[in-house]
Design an enzyme around this catalytic site. Structure first.
Site, PDB file in Angstrom:
ATOM      1  N   GLU A   1      71.367  52.185 122.916  1.00  0.00           N
ATOM      2  CA  GLU A   1      71.022  52.015 124.317  1.00  0.00           C
ATOM      3  C   GLU A   1      70.856  50.518 124.571  1.00  0.00           C
ATOM      4  OE1 GLU A   1      68.753  53.148 122.070  1.00  0.00           O
ATOM      5  OE2 GLU A   1      67.521  51.323 122.099  1.00  0.00           O
TER       6      GLU A   1
ATOM      7  N   LYS B   1      70.652  38.039 118.452  1.00  0.00           N
ATOM      8  CA  LYS B   1      70.870  39.484 118.302  1.00  0.00           C
ATOM      9  C   LYS B   1      72.094  39.815 117.445  1.00  0.00           C
ATOM     10  CE  LYS B   1      68.344  41.534 122.126  1.00  0.00           C
ATOM     11  NZ  LYS B   1      67.900  40.355 122.908  1.00  0.00           N
TER      12      LYS B   1
ATOM     13  N   SER C   1      65.844  31.266 120.498  1.00  0.00           N
ATOM     14  CA  SER C   1      66.573  32.508 120.214  1.00  0.00           C
ATOM     15  C   SER C   1      67.897  32.648 120.952  1.00  0.00           C
ATOM     16  CB  SER C   1      65.679  33.711 120.518  1.00  0.00           C
ATOM     17  OG  SER C   1      65.164  33.616 121.841  1.00  0.00           O
TER      18      SER C   1
HETATM   19  C1  LIG Z   1      66.534  40.090 123.268  1.00  0.00           C
HETATM   20  C2  LIG Z   1      66.106  38.686 123.217  1.00  0.00           C
HETATM   21  C3  LIG Z   1      64.795  38.315 122.829  1.00  0.00           C
HETATM   22  C4  LIG Z   1      63.722  39.313 122.522  1.00  0.00           C
HETATM   23  O1  LIG Z   1      63.995  40.178 121.474  1.00  0.00           O
HETATM   24  P1  LIG Z   1      63.220  40.077 120.079  1.00  0.00           P
HETATM   25  O2  LIG Z   1      63.602  41.317 119.378  1.00  0.00           O
HETATM   26  O3  LIG Z   1      61.762  39.999 120.397  1.00  0.00           O
HETATM   27  O4  LIG Z   1      63.691  38.854 119.413  1.00  0.00           O
HETATM   28  C5  LIG Z   1      64.484  36.972 122.733  1.00  0.00           C
HETATM   29  N1  LIG Z   1      65.398  36.022 123.036  1.00  0.00           N
HETATM   30  C6  LIG Z   1      66.650  36.323 123.418  1.00  0.00           C
HETATM   31  C7  LIG Z   1      67.591  35.225 123.730  1.00  0.00           C
HETATM   32  C8  LIG Z   1      67.051  37.661 123.531  1.00  0.00           C
HETATM   33  O5  LIG Z   1      68.301  37.961 123.922  1.00  0.00           O
END
Ligand SMILES: *Cc1c(COP(=O)(O)O)cnc(C)c1O
Length: 404
Positions: A120, A98, A386
């Site tokens: 938000e 993010k 992610s």
């Molecule tokens: C917020 C988040 C997601 C999901 O958000 P996307 O916009 O779909 O990428 C996935 N993995 C992690 C670690 C997150 O914090």
């Protein structure tokens, strides 16, 4: 694959913010000029040499980019012939992808002369990433959060405050994400000369699905080059979890013009019944919500349906319009992963590789593991990891202590 994607990033979205039938900007009239200002600023400023070189420096020195690509040797050996690789966004500063778009949004705000970032947050991950960017750029930060979520997410609320953000508790309605969105929009309408609204995924009205995708594209650009250098090949498949869809768009973008299959892993939660999952691309239908047109999960009245996933970052009743488009034209495929499969993958990666993944990311890994077990298994699968799983430890301890 016969479509030529060479021009894709220039042609999509179109000037009105559409990816085929999906996208657009469905805004209250007061906000039309503000979004126009952001679009124009983005198209000029963000493509200037000064902006690009400053963002590169920040990525290198503050975020710790490039993040590595890692080969899961032990996990792959156990599964058979498929080789699983991870793009390690868990090693990005703050522990998830993010921050990639939040730093971009913060730098854009700075170049536009804005003083404040407004957003938000649901579970608080976007709020923490944005508060980090605000601290870095010396900007004010105002995060709107439902009172119910504030009570549930004490550590993230503490992080935001520590980083200097003001957390606004939203006390009306169900006191969760939907009300927080309304509250943040209201605050923005009152103050758009001095502030900028920062969306946390490839969702919302144009230009945000484009801006967030472009800032996340660094993930795919790095990963493609790293994978080629490591193996001499491109991966056969790229897999990423899809909540709003930003980490998936980030890695997909790097491979759109390659003979590489793209897969999104959607959260199936407890099962197929409406309310038990958040798999909007697999089970939803076209609709307009939160200012954009995409696939969404609707109740009988046509409003956003309640959704559920063990991964709080994935429980959103829609997904970015670009995913709806890539699905419609067949360029990306979307499959569902249940809570149980994601939890199994969470434990498998921790034990076999010494990497504790976010439960969101474990959805993508679970899909890769399932592919490896199938008869026509792929050779190389690249998974976008992610985020890291520290934030999920309390939950896992409480609910899966028997697996430890
Ligand atoms: C917020 C988040 C997601 C999901 O958000 P996307 O916009 O779909 O990428 C996935 N993995 C992690 C670690 C997150 O914090």
């Amino acid at each position: 694959m016969n479509t030529d994607f060479k021009r894709y990033l220039k042609d999509f979205p179109d000037q009105k913010g559409y990816f085929g039938d999906y996208g657009g900007a469905y805004l209250p009239p007061e906000l039309v000029p503000a979004f126009k200002e952001i679009t124009e600023a983005y198209l000029t400023i963000a493509h200037s040499a000064r902006f690009i070189s400053e963002l590169r420096r920040i990525r290198r020195e503050f975020q710790g980019r490039p993040t590595p690509v890692y080969h899961c040797e032990r996990l792959s050996r156990e599964l058979g012939s498929t080789q699983i690789y991870l793009k390690r966004e868990d090693l990005n500063h703050t522990g998830a992808h993010k921050l990639n778009h939040c730093m971009g949004e913060g730098l854009l705000a700075k170049f536009m002369g804005k003083k404040k970032l407004i957003a938000e947050t649901g579970a608080g991950q976007h709020g923490v990433a944005l508060a980090t960017a605000a601290a870095y750029f010396g900007l004010e930060c105002e995060i709107h959060m439902g009172a119910v979520d504030i009570a549930k997410q004490a550590p993230n609320v503490a992080r935001m405050k520590l980083l200097g953000a003001k957390v606004v508790s939203v006390e009306h309605g169900l006191k969760t994400l939907k009300e927080a969105v309304d509250s943040a929009f209201e605050a923005y309408i009152k103050d758009f000369d001095d502030s900028i609204y920062c969306i946390g995924s490839v969702v919302g009205p144009h230009p945000f699905p484009m801006i967030v995708r472009d800032f996340q594209a660094v993930v795919g650009e790095e990963a493609r080059e790293q994978f080629l250098e490591m193996t001499g090949y491109l991966p056969d498949r790229v897999v990423a979890s899809v909540g709003g869809g930003s980490n998936a768009m980030g890695i997909f973008t790097g491979f759109l013009n390659d003979p590489v299959e793209l897969y999104g892993a959607e959260p199936l939660g407890r099962g197929e019944k409406l309310g038990d999952h958040a798999a909007s691309l697999s089970y939803g239908s076209p609709g307009i919500m939160h200012g954009f047109k995409s696939m969404m999960l609707k109740d009988e009245a046509g409003e956003a349906a309640p959704v559920y996933s063990v991964a709080s970052g994935l429980d959103y009743p829609s997904s970015g319009p670009e995913h709806a488009y890539l699905k419609a034209i067949g360029r990306a495929k979307y499959a569902c992963v249940s809570d149980d499969e994601a939890i199994d993958a969470f434990f498998a990666l921790s034990r076999k590789e010494g990497i504790i993944p976010a439960i969101e990311s474990a959805h993508a890994l679970a899909l890769a593991i399932r592919m490896a077990k199938e008869e026509d298994n792929p050779g190389f699968v690249l998974v976008n990891l992610s985020g890291r799983g520290d934030k999920d430890l309390d939950y896992v301890l409480e609910n899966y202590a028997d697996k430890l």
